[in-house]
Write an enzyme that holds these catalytic residues in place. Structure first.
Site, PDB file in Angstrom:
ATOM      1  N   HIS A   1      13.297  -1.569   3.675  1.00  0.00           N
ATOM      2  CA  HIS A   1      13.530  -0.460   4.786  1.00  0.00           C
ATOM      3  C   HIS A   1      14.894   0.152   4.308  1.00  0.00           C
ATOM      4  CE1 HIS A   1      10.580  -0.756   7.902  1.00  0.00           C
ATOM      5  NE2 HIS A   1      10.401  -2.270   7.531  1.00  0.00           N
TER       6      HIS A   1
ATOM      7  N   GLY B   1     -17.270  10.723  -0.537  1.00  0.00           N
ATOM      8  CA  GLY B   1     -16.577  10.161  -1.584  1.00  0.00           C
ATOM      9  C   GLY B   1     -17.179   9.097  -2.410  1.00  0.00           C
TER      10      GLY B   1
ATOM     11  N   HIS C   1       0.869  -1.052   0.002  1.00  0.00           N
ATOM     12  CA  HIS C   1      -0.166   0.051  -0.147  1.00  0.00           C
ATOM     13  C   HIS C   1       0.852   1.310  -0.017  1.00  0.00           C
ATOM     14  CE1 HIS C   1      -1.182   3.158   2.973  1.00  0.00           C
ATOM     15  NE2 HIS C   1      -2.305   3.238   1.998  1.00  0.00           N
TER      16      HIS C   1
END
Length: 306
Positions: free
Chosen positions: A147, A261, A108
């Protein structure tokens, strides 16, 4: 505080949506995005682009929205009550990718820009966003690389930036009722305006531009990994955590619903298939158990904490 250039932000976001869709189509090798534009009665609209039943991606959605309203919704003022009653302008790109192969993580990302206005007062603006990774059968090298890329993009903005936004991501994408993180984290930032518009916009762009270059190598490494019914069933079970988080805790979902929305666009992050199993417990020392014991907790993946 410097004056924001909303037109520059919008131009970047539209280009970002296009670039990410093109990149995901190349990764998939078969599927294509269908565009669905929409308008919002109170003001604004957007374009949702969705790829379904691809060779690599079961579903990938990349949404652009630009909406305006007469009053900030509760989800946006919960942690900033002083903005209640102000009109607002909000724009952003958000995406969620659900692969077919359980060895490819779900992911995501989103970047967004808000302006809250009140007659007789200076506008209040800020950037937010980030990206995170949700593996089902994690590989430590993938998580470390993810990371490391996040760390590298943060470095030009200061030594404290990565630890701060990595910690914020771990804390935000956490399911208290499960006592586990949603995945292995990444970056999460919000209310970014302290360094002025240009510098804040620069950081938002760095996060957005790093997403695909961070995710694509993981997809390439794992897309041909063989799997069976057991791995697929576990993937579908773990997707349930995604649904739980998005419907119970996610501020973006709440903001979209509270501002009227487009429901289809707001909920495009949901996985196309998911299953729940009562009181599921992975077999001890199994690959499934490893996810719980070694990955679903905040961790210093880069060994920065001395």
């Amino acid at each position: 505080m410097s004056v924001p250039d909303t037109s520059a932000v919008k131009a970047f976001l539209l280009d970002l949506q296009q670039r990410i869709c093109e990149g995901l189509e190349r990764l998939d090798g078969d599927g294509t995005f269908e565009a669905d534009s929409w308008k919002r009665e109170e003001g604004g609209g957007g374009t949702s682009r969705v790829l379904t039943n691809g060779k690599v991606f079961e579903q990938a959605g990349v949404n652009f929205s630009h909406v305006t309203g007469a009053a900030m919704p509760a989800s946006a003022t919960a942690h900033r009550p002083e903005l209640a009653g102000r009109s607002f302008e909000a724009m952003g790109v958000s995406l969620v990718i659900h692969p077919n192969n359980p060895f490819i993580p779900t992911t995501h990302a989103n970047v967004r820009f808000f302006v809250a206005q009140k007659e007789g007062a200076d506008p209040v603006w800020w950037f937010g966003g980030g990206f995170d990774l949700t593996p089902y059968y994690p590989f430590e090298e993938d998580v470390i690389e993810w990371h490391q890329n996040a760390y590298d993009l943060c470095q030009p903005f200061g030594e404290s930036v990565y630890p701060k936004y990595k910690k914020w991501c771990d804390e935000y994408f956490f399911l208290p009722h499960r006592n586990e993180t949603r995945g292995v984290g990444g970056l999460f930032f919000d209310d970014l305006n302290q360094d002025g518009f240009e510098k804040s916009f620069e950081f938002m762009q760095a996060v957005a531009n790093s997403f695909l270059t961070s995710y694509a190598p993981i997809v390439e490494r794992r897309k041909d990994t063989e799997y069976g019914e057991k791995e697929r069933e576990f993937q579908l079970y773990r997707r349930g955590r995604y649904v739980e988080f998005n419907l119970v805790y996610d501020r973006g979902t709440l903001f979209g619903l509270q501002t009227g929305g487009r429901t289809e666009s707001i909920l495009m992050s949901m996985p196309p298939l998911v299953r729940w199993q009562y009181a599921y417990t992975p077999e001890e020392n199994s690959a499934e158990a490893l996810l719980y014991t070694d990955f679903l907790k905040p961790k210093d993946w880069l060994g920065l904490e001395k």
